[in-house]
Design an enzyme around this catalytic site. Structure first.
Site, PDB file in Angstrom:
ATOM      1  N   CYS A   1       0.799  -1.211   0.000  1.00 26.06           N
ATOM      2  CA  CYS A   1       0.000   0.000   0.000  1.00 26.06           C
ATOM      3  C   CYS A   1       0.839   1.271   0.000  1.00 26.06           C
ATOM      4  O   CYS A   1       2.016   1.269   0.355  1.00 26.06           O
ATOM      5  CB  CYS A   1      -0.878   0.064   1.240  1.00 26.06           C
ATOM      6  SG  CYS A   1      -2.073  -1.255   1.343  1.00 26.06           S
TER       7      CYS A   1
ATOM      8  N   GLY B   1       0.939   0.245  -5.095  1.00 24.08           N
ATOM      9  CA  GLY B   1      -0.265  -0.577  -5.090  1.00 24.08           C
ATOM     10  C   GLY B   1      -1.118  -0.265  -6.296  1.00 24.08           C
ATOM     11  O   GLY B   1      -1.466   0.895  -6.515  1.00 24.08           O
TER      12      GLY B   1
ATOM     13  N   ASN C   1      -0.770   0.990   5.550  1.00 20.69           N
ATOM     14  CA  ASN C   1       0.221   0.226   4.813  1.00 20.69           C
ATOM     15  C   ASN C   1       0.913  -0.661   5.837  1.00 20.69           C
ATOM     16  O   ASN C   1       1.331  -0.182   6.878  1.00 20.69           O
ATOM     17  CB  ASN C   1       1.231   1.199   4.170  1.00 20.69           C
ATOM     18  CG  ASN C   1       2.402   0.476   3.539  1.00 20.69           C
ATOM     19  OD1 ASN C   1       2.300  -0.680   3.170  1.00 20.69           O
ATOM     20  ND2 ASN C   1       3.524   1.184   3.417  1.00 20.69           N
ATOM     21  N   GLY C   2       0.990  -1.932   5.533  1.00 18.96           N
ATOM     22  CA  GLY C   2       1.675  -2.823   6.468  1.00 18.96           C
ATOM     23  C   GLY C   2       0.769  -3.910   6.997  1.00 18.96           C
ATOM     24  O   GLY C   2      -0.294  -4.185   6.427  1.00 18.96           O
TER      25      GLY C   2
ATOM     26  N   TYR D   1      14.077  -1.849  -3.854  1.00 15.25           N
ATOM     27  CA  TYR D   1      13.135  -1.934  -4.969  1.00 15.25           C
ATOM     28  C   TYR D   1      11.888  -1.055  -4.854  1.00 15.25           C
ATOM     29  O   TYR D   1      11.482  -0.407  -5.811  1.00 15.25           O
ATOM     30  CB  TYR D   1      12.700  -3.385  -5.151  1.00 15.25           C
ATOM     31  CG  TYR D   1      11.584  -3.596  -6.120  1.00 15.25           C
ATOM     32  CD1 TYR D   1      11.812  -3.467  -7.488  1.00 15.25           C
ATOM     33  CD2 TYR D   1      10.301  -3.917  -5.689  1.00 15.25           C
ATOM     34  CE1 TYR D   1      10.776  -3.659  -8.397  1.00 15.25           C
ATOM     35  CE2 TYR D   1       9.271  -4.108  -6.587  1.00 15.25           C
ATOM     36  CZ  TYR D   1       9.508  -3.985  -7.945  1.00 15.25           C
ATOM     37  OH  TYR D   1       8.494  -4.162  -8.824  1.00 15.25           O
TER      38      TYR D   1
END
Lengths: 486, 486, 486, 486
Positions: free
Chosen positions: B22, B50, B127-128, B273
């Site tokens: 996310c 995302g 996010n997570g 990345y």
């Protein structure tokens, strides 16, 4: 909270009718059966009860599929989407069609509502309104509950989930005891189907069963708002769910519990207008009762005229009855364009006028004739005025308006969207004022007593006519306090 | 529970990369500002984090609009839909892009999640992953809570709502203390914006502010996953949110509370990345660190070759670094088709092969050359094998594979979708076996120590390489007990 | 005539590049082969040549299916739609991707164009422009012809149909002799595939063939705009179609006829920008020639600087060449957002600025550096100005702009959409004025001679640089006479 | 040639009715008028004549907008799409609704057909069929013409364009003289509206005019298939276009030319079923004639029964007539689900049965009754059998089927889609066999003479009953020769 709804219908159909809010449907099959398809057929047969959204859940005891969206049944469920809820060994399913009242036209308010609880995953579809929903919701908010939607069903589900020490049936019965109003619901877990109806039986609910003669499938139970949904899936009517009764179906068959016995006062509008003319509710056939309403109207308010013309299609039954009792010939004086539906017209009065004109058009039958025009109800009166006007432009010499319901003067708190009270023409105008407004030569509504006789049966909710609310009213002072805050 | 998602992407892109789950974004503006548009720009800049779903909430202190759906930001928010959330006097907004891990690809799992609570309506984007989410969820289920989605955010919101005696900031801090894992969240009420980051700072979160020089608007605060989202709305980077810190913005400005001080171990893959090459996180620039990774690789694993070729675009930075350190010329040996995206190919190996071929094509640069091929990571190895094969077919005489991350051997519990452990090629194969599998002449991964040096900074989560999970692991025995039941 | 095109792309991508108008593809298979799928892969590989519309025809000798629409290949051809053109015993197919020039963005101008004629049903896909199309069209209108579209292809088909005494190949050759300009076309009947290229070979066209080694399928011929489309379907490059040559494939195999020998002057922009970097046209590899252009630029216009940065991705090859020749390090100074595409921004300058910013973002590489910025061309100069500005904002101390094409001063009449002449910045500004406009510290374009050397080969069309049109120009006086009238 | 049509209707509605192929509409306004909106209203009123596709052209003398697609009028023309054809100073417009016969369900066969010719751009909308269209088309193909569609209109336009020495009106009259069959067309250029009707007047066409009383707009002429379309735009009926007449409207007003005087034989099915019950054609009111058909049926074939039940809605008029003449009470014995429309059911017999069941449901009226069931026609008989069956299942003791048209034994060549001859049950079965097939206790069709008397008027085309084709038949031997080849 506003969700954007592309290409979706608005609340305004230019038809000036009361709107039922929902139709519910549920099935339990002891043997493999294509419940997605059955449920599609079932809610399609209930489409007249709600055109805003459609949805269904299907479970095979393990998987639990749900699909719902705004739109008609045939719009929501194309082939791919129906496939996506299909289960090879489906055991339980529920379905829903919605005409939105509470929570307006929100996509995420579409039903069935599904949730994970300590009783497993549950799906709920309901028709009607809980008059104390806000009160209960506010209490639960203070206790730490979340409400993702503005849907009454979520209150019901929270009440069920709170009783973590009870099983599903007990907890549902407990929730019924805490909520007041008019409602008929189907609820499913992965392994059971539950149906329940308010203590007054305001909203209808029936039970049916499919044959198992040939052995290929059989014995599946169906619970639905109207018998037509039973017939649609090849089931026969067993009986109506009783007011205040909770029934459930599981691998042991059909069970019943009388949760809250009450005095039956089913909604009179089901017979006047809502229910399909091939449905029979609480033992009373709708088509036959509509013909009796027309006969009653003819006896109560006869008139010297040449033809009896129904407003199609809602005035059909009463017009046939009026024609029979009066001896005045029935005729098809208004052509109804079957393609008239949802256009993108702005909600102005001019646009509403145009909608009526795009939908209805007088035939040659009315030219030079004294017309008895029959409709089932008058809400705002705007459409009625236009229809009378159309007939006059087409050469009708007199238009006598006869209505097969008493004047609607009060709002419904049990799931019917009539209109705001100030928009109810009968709430603010005298009979003569309404007649003048709609431009008829005479105007008459069936009497409350006459309606009661025409329907027959034990009792009737006539709150929208006389303000006597058998299933309670909202605590108005309490309504918007916390609700507005959050 | 399966929702049908027409024309929507699947999980399989044939790119064999880890996937961040996310990106989050939030704004608070003391003065009128088009927050719907700003949030659109912000989440568009985070699109790489995302691609499954996008959404936003906007409030002006009174109205609270939310819109979300499956699809890319530009697919979900066309002009009409963005208009539908726009508010003239917008004050607070949050936005989200999602790559689904928990709860798979469900439409109703799209974020922000919104709910009514005793603290008013709230919106949450995160996010997570909370490693003890199921544990907490099951406990709350037993206490009578409902969970409409399978989304971790709902657990967080339930925890906040339960503390009905606390204010929103206190309750959020309390919830942080009950949940473990790696996460970065933005939370909004009608009048405040909150951001918070896990005690280890596994997931990134930064704070920025817009200029108010010209007076037309100004001082708006922005909280986002990466600085690129700040720049996208004309804000400058103020600082990173600290691990374990909760910040909030209201009419009094920006406030901070250190809820849970921890040892910083940000996710190393953000630099390898995930993060855009124009982002700087926790003080370390991503592009520069990628060049350093390439240089480090060249020092650790030199090779005699003719050209250095990146796998576009993820190997670009490291390839430039490798070329610089080694003196071997950089070349563009693989053309990347910018239109390669989501097709309807079945998830078979043959289809994955085809996807790679539709996406990457060797140029004339490689013919007759000894190639050093640089990529950021190897997950399953399948794509790597195909790329090596493409290069050989195009005439490369040798292919030396160099990877700017250590071998991935362990699953991530903090929001990264790597693959099931058994699918991680480095978890089940030796280096030589992998080399053979992908068909390279040589294969080398950067060392953990080398990566650490290349990134620099205080500490790094390298759990996927070495199995050392700084923010805890799920209680695996406990995971599926009740979860499966419901 | 305006057709409404919902949700469809506009002409404005904020990229300020010349636009090729089309890519063509055709196959003939002597044995059953899934030509719908092959054609999908083929036109997908040509997507860079046109993003406005895509289409294909497939025939099995009897049935003739066609499908086309506005959108990318993957948008037009979802699984269902591809299935709808699929034929079990497909023998011939053609495909097309379109960037609209003539006839603007009309749905019904999508190709392949199909029509019934005295030679049976025909499908035509073409790339390029007939400079005398209007002249011929007007003549045919006076003779009683109808033109349903504004598409040049319809003129070609009318010319073929008029020759009712000739067979298809002869009639096509005859039509070629009447039409002038730059074009490459594929034409199919139910039983044959034809490809032809203009006498100057302005537009590219290549022939390939699939292996038949394993016997499962084999020998299928492919004709396409670029070799990358051959590789996409597993075919190898046989040769380029010669300028002025007509080739056809039927059950007897591949045949050739030199219709109109001419002096080869292929479009130089195919090597500068259009063709994929994995394509080789008329014997010259594009990637290698781009590196040579960069080397040539470095020799012609050296500069003292710290890094060489390409405008991604079009400046990549030349930047590598410039870095090699100059010894200045190559770096990735501009991040390109792969999701930047079609948004609903209005076509204002402010919106174009925003688009550039949404698409390109400087990395840390440029801070404090003297940058050589490499791009393939400058059309209006607006995007260039913004990129220079972005680099300066990110801390570049100097920006030296080097362009791997000469200044574009003249419109293309052979199928390239550059821009109106008055919008061509090099047509109305001096080099110094352009430099000032885009804000660079220095600006240099490769020389015409330098470009010629870098590409090599027999001859080149450089009309857009020097106004020398090898394949003729439209009779401008004649253009709009009758055309406007109808 | 197959075009893919997502989510579009199939040919099978399970209603087993003849299908009219089209409705046409045209307007010419001397003063500014919103012709896009007017045309929308006009073709909406003609929706019953074709549900497959809708389209319109609008011109202001300069611009020429066209929009058309598959779908209902309200589906094709949403607000944006209607806006896209709107012109501020619109002068001429035409519109079309299509039920596809020739060329099947192709998107590109939607009308109006538009083309550029030597007479400027033209738009044509037509209803009916040219019996020698293929013959003419094949002749023109040999002369070098192209045919993009399989639409008869294209033949007409080619004929008009061929006469390059004539003006538009002369050329149209010339084309009328070359084409035979039953047709009614509207044709527009940028500055004129033309309407023409075949020499036998098989297909209807009427002229109307809007008031110009208040001066705001006025005098606009309307040409349409039925008067209901005139009323829909506020126009009054002037007269029918005469058989063989061509009328045109330009800035000089309305003009007429008798191109081809013929013996009037309008299609009898317009009165039996097609035309709306509020339309009057060639001086004969449809509703009144349907009542007379029912009266005639009652006189010709009386029966001893309890109720008269129409098949809704097509049997309504005749049922009222039958009830009146016989004295047997009319009742509403079959509920028609207004939402029954297009589902995705496969075209199997089982699916057709289900469709009937989803659409029609018996009310309580029929239980224990001897029913006279009235329908307008029987084509295949399949639906009739199911309806009889439904009535019996609902308790009808006898079902006497009365049909207000004679038996359909012959195909229509003038634009009506009945069914292939072998599928016409009356073509292959005796009356008794049909009765047995549909399971009725008795079955009777109105006599041809009786029908003629009920309609009255000058003459009637009854070709589908008696095989006497007044407007010619196709040269069957010639039909498929070249047509199949191309």
């Amino acid at each position: 909270m506003t969700f954007y709804s592309p290409d979706l219908p608005t609340d305004d159909y230019g038809d000036d009718k009361p709107h039922d809010e929902c139709g519910v449907f549920g099935m339990y099959s002891p043997q493999p059966l294509d419940l997605a398809w059955m449920t599609y057929l079932g809610i399609f047969a209930l489409q007249h009860r709600g055109q805003e959204a459609a949805g269904m859940c299907v479970s095979d005891g393990d998987k639990f599929h749900v699909e719902k969206d705004l739109g008609l049944v045939t719009q929501v469920f194309d082939e791919r989407r129906l496939d996506s809820v299909r289960l090879a060994n489906a055991r339980v399913s529920i379905g829903h069609v919605r005409y939105s009242t509470t929570g307006s036209n929100l996509r995420f308010n579409a039903q069935p509502l599904t949730t994970r609880t300590n009783k497993g995953i549950l799906g709920l579809a309901h028709n009607g309104n809980f008059v104390n929903a806000r009160e209960v919701r506010n209490r639960m908010l203070m206790e730490g509950a979340l409400f993702a939607t503005t849907n009454d069903s979520e209150v019901m589900l929270n009440l069920i989930a709170r009783e973590s020490h009870m099983d599903l049936v007990e907890a549902t019965a407990g929730a019924m005891q805490q909520l007041r109003g008019g409602y008929a619901c189907v609820l499913m877990s992965r392994t059971a189907l539950i149906g329940f109806r308010d203590p007054n039986g305001v909203r209808p609910l029936v039970i049916g069963q499919r044959d198992s003669g040939d052995g290929s499938y059989g014995g599946a139970y169906v619970i639905a708002s109207e018998p037509c949904a039973l017939y649609a899936v090849g089931a026969r009517l067993l009986r109506d769910v009783l007011p205040g009764e909770l029934v459930w179906v599981d691998h042991d068959g059909l069970h019943s519990m009388m949760v809250h016995p009450g005095k039956p006062t089913p909604c009179s509008f089901e017979w006047i207008y809502f229910a399909r003319s091939d449905s029979s509710l609480d033992g009373v056939d709708t088509h036959a009762s509509r013909i009796r309403m027309g006969e009653q109207l003819a006896r109560e308010f006869p008139v010297d005229a040449d033809i009896v013309v129904p407003v199609p299609d809602s005035g059909m039954g009463a017009a046939i009855g009026y024609a029979r009792e009066s001896g005045i010939p029935f005729d098809y004086g208004l052509y109804k364009n079957p393609y008239a539906g949802r256009t993108f017209l702005a909600p102005t009065q001019e646009a509403r006028d145009l909608k009526v004109k795009m939908k209805l058009s007088p035939t040659s039958a009315v030219a030079g004739k004294r017309v008895v025009l029959i409709d089932d109800s008058i809400v705002r009166g705007t459409t009625s005025r236009q229809i009378v006007n159309l007939l006059r432009e087409a050469g009708a010499t007199e238009v006598h308006f006869r209505v097969s319901s008493p004047p609607i003067k009060h709002p419904c708190f049990y799931g019917i969207d009539t209109a705001a009270r100030k928009e109810l023409v009968a709430s603010t105008h005298t009979l003569e004022q309404i007649r003048e407004l709609i431009g008829a030569d005479s105007l008459r509504f069936i009497s409350e007593r006459g309606l009661k006789e025409a329907v027959g049966g034990p009792g009737l909710c006539m709150a929208c006519f006389n303000g006597d609310y058998p299933a309670g009213t909202p605590l108005l002072n309490d309504v918007d306090k916390l609700a507005l805050e959050v």
